[in-house]
Design a protein around this motif. Structure first.
Motif, PDB file in Angstrom:
ATOM      1  N   PRO B   2      24.244  -9.812  78.626  1.00  0.00           N
ATOM      2  CA  PRO B   2      23.682  -9.877  77.264  1.00  0.00           C
ATOM      3  C   PRO B   2      22.223 -10.309  77.295  1.00  0.00           C
ATOM      4  O   PRO B   2      21.423  -9.870  76.470  1.00  0.00           O
ATOM      5  N   GLN B   3      21.898 -11.155  78.265  1.00  0.00           N
ATOM      6  CA  GLN B   3      20.531 -11.647  78.402  1.00  0.00           C
ATOM      7  C   GLN B   3      19.561 -10.497  78.632  1.00  0.00           C
ATOM      8  O   GLN B   3      18.500 -10.407  78.027  1.00  0.00           O
ATOM      9  N   LEU B   5      19.989  -7.396  77.862  1.00  0.00           N
ATOM     10  CA  LEU B   5      19.898  -6.564  76.660  1.00  0.00           C
ATOM     11  C   LEU B   5      18.981  -7.203  75.635  1.00  0.00           C
ATOM     12  O   LEU B   5      18.185  -6.525  74.995  1.00  0.00           O
ATOM     13  N   LEU B   6      19.086  -8.530  75.514  1.00  0.00           N
ATOM     14  CA  LEU B   6      18.262  -9.244  74.552  1.00  0.00           C
ATOM     15  C   LEU B   6      16.788  -9.088  74.905  1.00  0.00           C
ATOM     16  O   LEU B   6      15.936  -8.855  74.045  1.00  0.00           O
ATOM     17  N   ARG B   7      16.508  -9.186  76.210  1.00  0.00           N
ATOM     18  CA  ARG B   7      15.132  -9.028  76.665  1.00  0.00           C
ATOM     19  C   ARG B   7      14.609  -7.631  76.309  1.00  0.00           C
ATOM     20  O   ARG B   7      13.498  -7.462  75.850  1.00  0.00           O
ATOM     21  N   ARG B   8      15.475  -6.635  76.518  1.00  0.00           N
ATOM     22  CA  ARG B   8      15.081  -5.259  76.193  1.00  0.00           C
ATOM     23  C   ARG B   8      14.833  -5.118  74.693  1.00  0.00           C
ATOM     24  O   ARG B   8      13.909  -4.450  74.265  1.00  0.00           O
ATOM     25  N   VAL B 323      22.599   0.249  79.283  1.00  0.00           N
ATOM     26  CA  VAL B 323      23.954  -0.301  79.253  1.00  0.00           C
ATOM     27  C   VAL B 323      24.847   0.458  80.231  1.00  0.00           C
ATOM     28  O   VAL B 323      25.572  -0.130  81.029  1.00  0.00           O
ATOM     29  N   LEU B 324      24.734   1.781  80.190  1.00  0.00           N
ATOM     30  CA  LEU B 324      25.516   2.613  81.106  1.00  0.00           C
ATOM     31  C   LEU B 324      25.213   2.259  82.561  1.00  0.00           C
ATOM     32  O   LEU B 324      26.085   2.224  83.411  1.00  0.00           O
ATOM     33  N   ARG B 333      23.993  -6.028  87.724  1.00  0.00           N
ATOM     34  CA  ARG B 333      24.521  -7.093  86.878  1.00  0.00           C
ATOM     35  C   ARG B 333      24.082  -8.454  87.386  1.00  0.00           C
ATOM     36  O   ARG B 333      23.875  -8.644  88.570  1.00  0.00           O
ATOM     37  N   GLN B 334      23.989  -9.364  86.444  1.00  0.00           N
ATOM     38  CA  GLN B 334      23.563 -10.716  86.789  1.00  0.00           C
ATOM     39  C   GLN B 334      24.479 -11.303  87.864  1.00  0.00           C
ATOM     40  O   GLN B 334      25.692 -11.284  87.744  1.00  0.00           O
TER      41      GLN B 334
END
Lengths: 337, 336
Positions: B2-3, B5-8, B323-324, B333-334
């Motif tokens: 999620p981190q 994605l948030l950055r993006r 995401v894909l 992934r983290q």
């Protein structure tokens, strides 16, 4: 020398690589036996055909490589005569293999747990939950303490040593009768190397499986193998038991390899000996003995005709591909009591 | 995850402001006066000109205009078309489904053919099959699209009469626009014939639009597969006794798809922005044609709003690709 009672009897196996500039021979007339519970080491420098030999045994030679001739008798059945579909039943179950670079030998897109389970599902028709249980047991067996976390990890999240343990777990998952280890410790650092060797030795003892251990590092051999095959330029040049190897090598190449080991170099202040020259290039045609150009004992005959792999002495089980085997000439240098 | 994605998502903000500024100033730098263009060939009196200029707000200093526009955009107001006097968002909403429907069909067509073709070419490397696939995709990639479209129309619509020439639906059908997607609307109306007719209308434009993505994805799949098939883990999979089908479609393709997904994403965003040539040739009422006409008329709000909306779509597609990526490529992934 094809012994039908052996676990694995490879007879006169030859592999060619076909390139645009014609075909060249990667391995030539390789014969080897592995008995159940025995570890055979194949030693040789890069390009000597060690890995090609192991891949050919597995039937995994792919274009441009072609198996020109030979038989791979496994439990008395010629694997090379089988269709690839029939052979696949044995691969991963009865004959398994581990590789040099564990991290890139595992698929980066799947968890290691999944990759172990895959073998169990394929060969033992296990259900998902059984697979998981067995995979965790296997991870534990190869000395991974936090097996659950490891199960869920991807290869990039584990160290090289861990990945090699995973590869080993995968390789022993169906209790194989033969394990081929292709330079399994080369990419690992020294402590991990020792642990991995100890693990392999222990598993081999417990499961009573036959093992082919391929390495370019002669110093590892006494720790693990019962017998040694020395390969040079696609041929086996010497086949002997481990306890006579260090005391009385028969082939000049074996002797030269032993001399270049730091551990066996006891004269202080003297340069470590090396083998002069380079091995023949791929595709180069050599007449006579393949080693004659670098051999300090070479005579006229060595340049003209090629020696065969034969018993050095009438009552000696050792085999050597040399016209003038060392210990046979001067009994004193054999040094055996 | 999620981190990431948030950055993006946060990065979207400066991107948007940049796009607003760029389109705002670029369209004003272009020669041509919207007021004169509205007035037509008879021209306009000086008083009327000034009046219109004031009415449209073009008499204010350009930076005030920009600040005002930015404020409007932030409030979700993209302005009103100078030409048609309808809100930009409304026009876009009406036309976008046509473009989207075509784009989705085209990308599905491309992916469904390109990935198996690329895999086949890689597996049969240096055979006649590989050479044919490579050659065909090279032709597809280098062919002018308008010419290809005209050839198809000539063959299938004019000579054979199998396919309609243009439009989305035959005028004899009267279908209520519910979703704007003709295939779905005809199904909602329960009109089977109209559905088939809509499908017929979609076929040629979709084939034309799919051509370049098809070629690009095929080539990418082929080269990516060739790279993956050389990897050590493929040898491991074979040594495990896996069938060749599992080795190729599970162990190899899964990894080979990573770069292919990027290409699919890029191609999707290109298609979504409206294929100007294809929409024009097939008289497809989509946003490509709409935007092109707006540029001709110097319809500032439409160009600005349209470009902004398209930019938003491209960003959305890129995020979906990200995401894909995370789903398919575990090493991104983290690490915990």
């Amino acid at each position: 020398m094809a012994n039908r009672d052996c676990l694995l009897a490879v007879e006169c196996l030859s592999v060619d690589f076909e390139t645009r500039r014609g075909s060249h021979t990667a391995i030539e007339s390789v014969c080897l036996d592995v008995h159940a519970g025995e570890t055979v080491a194949i030693v040789g420098e890069s390009g000597s055909g060690k890995s090609v030999t192991s891949l050919a045994i597995m039937g995994l030679i792919r274009k441009p490589g072609v198996i020109r001739s030979g038989k791979v008798n496994f439990n008395g059945m010629d694997l090379l005569a089988l269709s690839s579909c029939q052979r696949r039943q044995y691969l991963g179950r009865d004959i398994t293999m581990i590789f040099q670079e564990p991290t890139v030998s595992l698929n980066p897109s799947f968890t290691v747990g999944y990759q172990i389970s895959e073998v169990l599902k394929l060969h033992l028709k296990m259900k998902r939950t059984e697979c998981r249980k067995r995979a965790l047991e296997l991870l534990h067996e190869v000395g991974i303490s936090d097996s659950l976390r490891c199960f869920k990890s991807y290869p990039h999240q584990l160290s090289g040593g861990m990945n090699q343990r995973v590869m080993i777990a995968m390789a022993i998952s169906c209790k194989p009768s033969l394990l081929i280890a292709d330079e399994p410790t080369t990419a690992l650092d020294v402590t991990v190397q020792a642990q991995t060797l100890a693990l392999l030795r222990q598993l081999q003892k417990n499961n009573g499986m036959g093992m082919i251990f391929i390495t370019h590092d002669l110093s590892l051999v006494p720790d693990i193998a019962h017998r040694v095959l020395v390969m040079y330029a696609g041929q086996i040049v010497e086949n002997c038991s481990i306890d006579v190897l260090f005391t009385g090598p028969l082939h000049p190449y074996t002797e030269a390899l032993l001399k270049s080991l730091p551990a066996h170099h006891d004269k202080q202040g003297e340069r470590l000996s090396t083998i002069t020259g380079t091995p023949p290039r791929a595709g180069e045609t050599i007449t006579g003995c393949h080693f004659h150009g670098r051999c300090s004992y070479a005579r006229e005959r060595c340049k003209e005709s090629a020696p065969k792999l034969i018993a050095a002495l009438p009552d000696d089980p050792r085999l050597v591909r040399c016209f003038y085997p060392l210990a046979a000439n001067s009994k004193t240098s054999a040094g055996r009591p | 995850m999620p981190q990431l994605l948030l950055r993006r998502l946060l990065l979207v903000i400066p991107t948007f402001i940049g796009i607003v500024a760029l389109t705002f100033f670029l369209i004003r730098l272009a020669p041509g006066d919207p007021i004169l263009l509205i007035a037509g060939e008879h021209g306009v009196s000086a008083e009327r000109y000034a009046e219109l200029q004031h009415q449209l707000g073009f008499d204010r200093p350009i930076f005030i205009q920009f600040a005002d526009y930015l404020w409007q955009v932030l409030n979700g107001n993209l302005g009103i078309s100078v030409v048609t006097q309808t809100p930009v968002l409304e026009e876009f909403g009406k036309l976008f489904p046509a473009t989207l429907e075509l784009a989705i069909l085209a990308i599905i067509l491309a992916v469904v053919i390109a990935i198996p073709a690329g895999v086949l070419a890689a597996v049969k490397r240096n055979t006649l099959i590989d050479h044919s696939i490579t050659a065909i995709s090279l032709v597809g990639y280098s062919m002018p699209i308008f010419w290809w479209a005209l050839l198809l129309i000539l063959l299938f619509s004019v000579n054979l009469g199998w396919m309609p020439v243009a439009g989305r639906l035959n005028f004899i059908y009267d279908i209520d626009s519910v979703t704007g997607f003709m295939l779905i609307d005809t199904l909602i109306a329960g009109d089977r014939e109209a559905f088939i007719d809509a499908l017929y209308h979609l076929t040629l434009p979709a084939v034309v639009l799919a051509t370049i993505p098809l070629a690009v994805i095929t080539r990418m799949t082929r080269s990516s597969m060739l790279e993956v098939l050389k990897q050590d883990y493929i040898r491991t999979a074979r040594a495990k006794g896996m069938s060749e089908t599992s080795v190729i479609f599970k162990h190899a393709l899964r990894n080979a798809l990573i770069p292919v997904i990027t290409v699919i994403g890029l191609q999707t965003s290109i298609l979504m922005t409206g294929a100007i040539l294809t929409e024009t040739i097939f008289s497809w009422p989509g946003i490509g044609k709409w935007l092109l006409e707006a540029v001709y008329r110097r319809d500032y709000p439409v160009v600005q709003g349209g470009v902004l909306l398209i930019a938003g779509l491209v960003i959305l597609v890129n995020m979906a690709v990200d995401v894909l990526y995370l789903v398919i490529n575990p090493s991104l992934r983290q690490q915990k």
